[in-house]
Design a protein around this motif. Structure first.
Motif, PDB file in Angstrom:
ATOM      1  N   GLU A  85      -0.272  49.243  -2.987  1.00 66.53           N
ATOM      2  CA  GLU A  85       0.627  48.890  -1.889  1.00 66.53           C
ATOM      3  C   GLU A  85       1.338  47.573  -2.200  1.00 66.53           C
ATOM      4  OE1 GLU A  85      -0.856  47.432   2.154  1.00 66.53           O
ATOM      5  OE2 GLU A  85      -0.162  49.471   2.618  1.00 66.53           O
ATOM      6  N   LEU A  86       2.653  47.609  -2.203  1.00 61.79           N
ATOM      7  CA  LEU A  86       3.476  46.425  -2.404  1.00 61.79           C
ATOM      8  C   LEU A  86       4.202  46.141  -1.094  1.00 61.79           C
ATOM      9  CD1 LEU A  86       5.113  47.350  -5.840  1.00 61.79           C
ATOM     10  CD2 LEU A  86       2.887  46.300  -5.418  1.00 61.79           C
ATOM     11  N   ILE A  87       4.156  44.903  -0.646  1.00 65.72           N
ATOM     12  CA  ILE A  87       4.754  44.527   0.634  1.00 65.72           C
ATOM     13  C   ILE A  87       5.677  43.337   0.435  1.00 65.72           C
ATOM     14  CG2 ILE A  87       4.300  43.743   2.990  1.00 65.72           C
ATOM     15  CD1 ILE A  87       1.569  45.021   2.793  1.00 65.72           C
ATOM     16  N   GLY A  88       6.822  43.376   1.074  1.00 68.60           N
ATOM     17  CA  GLY A  88       7.762  42.266   0.970  1.00 68.60           C
ATOM     18  C   GLY A  88       8.435  41.963   2.282  1.00 68.60           C
ATOM     19  N   TYR A  89       8.936  40.747   2.392  1.00 73.07           N
ATOM     20  CA  TYR A  89       9.688  40.292   3.561  1.00 73.07           C
ATOM     21  C   TYR A  89      10.924  39.548   3.075  1.00 73.07           C
ATOM     22  CZ  TYR A  89      11.169  37.154   7.303  1.00 73.07           C
ATOM     23  OH  TYR A  89      11.920  36.468   8.212  1.00 73.07           O
ATOM     24  N   ALA A  90      12.062  39.866   3.656  1.00 72.82           N
ATOM     25  CA  ALA A  90      13.298  39.157   3.340  1.00 72.82           C
ATOM     26  C   ALA A  90      14.124  39.041   4.619  1.00 72.82           C
ATOM     27  CB  ALA A  90      14.096  39.884   2.266  1.00 72.82           C
ATOM     28  N   SER A  91      14.796  37.944   4.769  1.00 74.21           N
ATOM     29  CA  SER A  91      15.506  37.667   6.024  1.00 74.21           C
ATOM     30  C   SER A  91      16.934  38.198   6.047  1.00 74.21           C
ATOM     31  CB  SER A  91      15.536  36.150   6.269  1.00 74.21           C
ATOM     32  OG  SER A  91      16.201  35.488   5.191  1.00 74.21           O
ATOM     33  N   SER A  92      17.404  38.791   4.964  1.00 77.66           N
ATOM     34  CA  SER A  92      18.815  39.180   4.927  1.00 77.66           C
ATOM     35  C   SER A  92      19.011  40.628   4.478  1.00 77.66           C
ATOM     36  CB  SER A  92      19.580  38.252   3.974  1.00 77.66           C
ATOM     37  OG  SER A  92      19.043  38.336   2.669  1.00 77.66           O
ATOM     38  N   MET A  93      18.148  41.522   4.931  1.00 74.80           N
ATOM     39  CA  MET A  93      18.242  42.919   4.524  1.00 74.80           C
ATOM     40  C   MET A  93      19.335  43.682   5.277  1.00 74.80           C
ATOM     41  SD  MET A  93      15.838  43.076   2.242  1.00 74.80           S
ATOM     42  CE  MET A  93      15.262  44.749   1.998  1.00 74.80           C
ATOM     43  N   MET A  94      19.774  43.156   6.412  1.00 79.50           N
ATOM     44  CA  MET A  94      20.738  43.861   7.250  1.00 79.50           C
ATOM     45  C   MET A  94      22.047  44.142   6.522  1.00 79.50           C
ATOM     46  SD  MET A  94      19.621  44.731  10.242  1.00 79.50           S
ATOM     47  CE  MET A  94      21.107  44.874  11.213  1.00 79.50           C
ATOM     48  N   ARG A  95      22.375  43.335   5.545  1.00 81.94           N
ATOM     49  CA  ARG A  95      23.646  43.530   4.844  1.00 81.94           C
ATOM     50  C   ARG A  95      23.647  44.813   4.013  1.00 81.94           C
ATOM     51  NH1 ARG A  95      21.114  39.563   1.590  1.00 81.94           N
ATOM     52  NH2 ARG A  95      21.116  39.981  -0.651  1.00 81.94           N
ATOM     53  N   HIS A  96      22.469  45.437   3.849  1.00 84.30           N
ATOM     54  CA  HIS A  96      22.375  46.680   3.085  1.00 84.30           C
ATOM     55  C   HIS A  96      22.184  47.899   3.980  1.00 84.30           C
ATOM     56  CE1 HIS A  96      22.257  44.264  -0.506  1.00 84.30           C
ATOM     57  NE2 HIS A  96      21.180  43.630  -0.081  1.00 84.30           N
ATOM     58  N   ARG A  97      22.477  47.762   5.258  1.00 87.76           N
ATOM     59  CA  ARG A  97      22.370  48.894   6.168  1.00 87.76           C
ATOM     60  C   ARG A  97      23.290  50.024   5.698  1.00 87.76           C
ATOM     61  NH1 ARG A  97      20.613  50.019  11.134  1.00 87.76           N
ATOM     62  NH2 ARG A  97      19.925  47.870  11.525  1.00 87.76           N
ATOM     63  N   GLU A  98      22.749  51.246   5.718  1.00 87.42           N
ATOM     64  CA  GLU A  98      23.472  52.449   5.289  1.00 87.42           C
ATOM     65  C   GLU A  98      23.902  52.390   3.822  1.00 87.42           C
ATOM     66  OE1 GLU A  98      23.135  54.697   7.250  1.00 87.42           O
ATOM     67  OE2 GLU A  98      22.912  53.778   9.199  1.00 87.42           O
ATOM     68  N   GLN A  99      23.184  51.607   3.017  1.00 87.66           N
ATOM     69  CA  GLN A  99      23.463  51.520   1.583  1.00 87.66           C
ATOM     70  C   GLN A  99      22.159  51.752   0.810  1.00 87.66           C
ATOM     71  OE1 GLN A  99      25.163  47.594   1.111  1.00 87.66           O
ATOM     72  NE2 GLN A  99      27.185  48.272   1.782  1.00 87.66           N
ATOM     73  N   PRO A 100      21.694  52.996   0.712  1.00 89.56           N
ATOM     74  CA  PRO A 100      20.391  53.258   0.099  1.00 89.56           C
ATOM     75  C   PRO A 100      20.271  52.791  -1.342  1.00 89.56           C
ATOM     76  CG  PRO A 100      21.628  55.297   0.447  1.00 89.56           C
ATOM     77  CD  PRO A 100      22.343  54.224   1.184  1.00 89.56           C
ATOM     78  N   ALA A 101      21.308  52.975  -2.156  1.00 88.03           N
ATOM     79  CA  ALA A 101      21.233  52.577  -3.559  1.00 88.03           C
ATOM     80  C   ALA A 101      21.089  51.057  -3.691  1.00 88.03           C
ATOM     81  CB  ALA A 101      22.465  53.061  -4.315  1.00 88.03           C
ATOM     82  N   GLN A 102      21.884  50.322  -2.915  1.00 84.58           N
ATOM     83  CA  GLN A 102      21.812  48.863  -2.965  1.00 84.58           C
ATOM     84  C   GLN A 102      20.480  48.357  -2.435  1.00 84.58           C
ATOM     85  OE1 GLN A 102      24.292  50.720  -1.989  1.00 84.58           O
ATOM     86  NE2 GLN A 102      26.303  49.779  -2.329  1.00 84.58           N
ATOM     87  N   LEU A 103      19.996  48.976  -1.356  1.00 83.02           N
ATOM     88  CA  LEU A 103      18.727  48.553  -0.780  1.00 83.02           C
ATOM     89  C   LEU A 103      17.569  48.851  -1.734  1.00 83.02           C
ATOM     90  CD1 LEU A 103      17.301  47.358   1.658  1.00 83.02           C
ATOM     91  CD2 LEU A 103      17.199  49.652   2.658  1.00 83.02           C
ATOM     92  N   ALA A 104      17.596  50.009  -2.370  1.00 80.27           N
ATOM     93  CA  ALA A 104      16.549  50.356  -3.328  1.00 80.27           C
ATOM     94  C   ALA A 104      16.519  49.351  -4.479  1.00 80.27           C
ATOM     95  CB  ALA A 104      16.774  51.775  -3.860  1.00 80.27           C
ATOM     96  N   HIS A 105      17.690  48.940  -4.938  1.00 77.11           N
ATOM     97  CA  HIS A 105      17.741  47.961  -6.027  1.00 77.11           C
ATOM     98  C   HIS A 105      17.201  46.611  -5.571  1.00 77.11           C
ATOM     99  CE1 HIS A 105      19.054  45.753  -9.546  1.00 77.11           C
ATOM    100  NE2 HIS A 105      19.653  44.888  -8.746  1.00 77.11           N
ATOM    101  N   VAL A 106      17.536  46.199  -4.360  1.00 76.50           N
ATOM    102  CA  VAL A 106      17.048  44.912  -3.846  1.00 76.50           C
ATOM    103  C   VAL A 106      15.526  44.918  -3.757  1.00 76.50           C
ATOM    104  CG1 VAL A 106      16.948  43.470  -1.772  1.00 76.50           C
ATOM    105  CG2 VAL A 106      19.150  44.283  -2.617  1.00 76.50           C
TER     106      VAL A 106
END
Length: 220
Positions: A136-157
């Motif tokens: 299990e890998l867990i992460g927290y980031a405060s600026s994920m909203m900018r990747h809403r509806e962008q699965p490829a970009q979010l997966a890379h992040v």
């Protein structure tokens, strides 16, 4: 333009490094042979709960509170993460002929989503679900909203965040043996689970995941 954002990561793994949990130290490999595929590794206990008060970190049953809304459709995110993971692993090392290609494990997803829900409900430090046998890998980031509806970009992040970590995430992500994966992401928390064999869901997971599906705003 590059975006800077606050990031916290947490890893729990017992399949590498002789079955030891990783907490603030480099992952150790080569301690003992990798366990036979036909055997299910024992449930792992993580020392990472020091990041949360014990009373808040202990409960893991149920998906309490309003269901979080995924940033992107979950199956699209999982498809993108599998593609990202396969590509990045291939760049580091060719997949051995006896290893399966990385794939989305739909039976891993309920537990992955439910722990994402727990993190959202707690809205605090990162903590693991001890009642499962997977990596299990867990992460927290405060600026994920900018990747809403962008699965490829979010997966890379998500991949990049774990790849940049020095606490064992990178080694787990790049290991071809962990071919069965699932990922979930809210606007601030993301959870990835990996295993070397197909998974099963418990009755409790099935029940709580069905409740989460009924409550959520967006259906994957």
């Amino acid at each position: 333009m590059k975006h800077r954002f606050f990031l916290k990561l947490l890893v729990m793994t017992g399949l590498l490094g002789g079955g030891k949990s990783v907490s603030g130290q480099e992952l150790k490999t080569g301690v003992r042979p990798y366990p036979p595929v036909q055997r299910r590794p024992p449930v792992r206990r993580s020392r990472n709960d020091a990041t949360r008060p014990p009373l808040l970190a202990a409960p893991v049953a149920g998906a309490l509170g309003p269901a979080f809304c995924p940033l992107v459709e979950l199956r699209a995110l999982n498809k993108a993460y599998v593609r990202e993971l396969a590509y990045r692993r291939g760049l580091r090392a060719a997949r051995p002929a006896d290893q399966s290609p990385v794939r989305f494990d739909s039976l891993l997803l309920p537990g992955t989503v439910l722990h994402n829900q727990r993190l959202v409900n707690a809205n605090g430090g990162l903590f693991h679900d001890h009642q499962h046998p997977h990596n299990e890998l867990i992460g927290y980031a405060s600026s994920m909203m900018r990747h809403r509806e962008q699965p490829a970009q979010l997966a890379h992040v998500i991949w990049q965040a774990f790849d940049d970590s020095k606490k064992g995430h990178k080694e787990v992500q790049q290991d071809h043996r962990f071919a069965h994966v699932s990922v979930s992401c809210s606007d601030t928390y993301f959870v990835v689970r990996l295993d070397y064999q197909p998974s099963t869901t418990t009755k409790a997971e099935q029940k709580d995941y069905a409740r989460w599906q009924q409550q959520r705003v967006r259906v994957p």
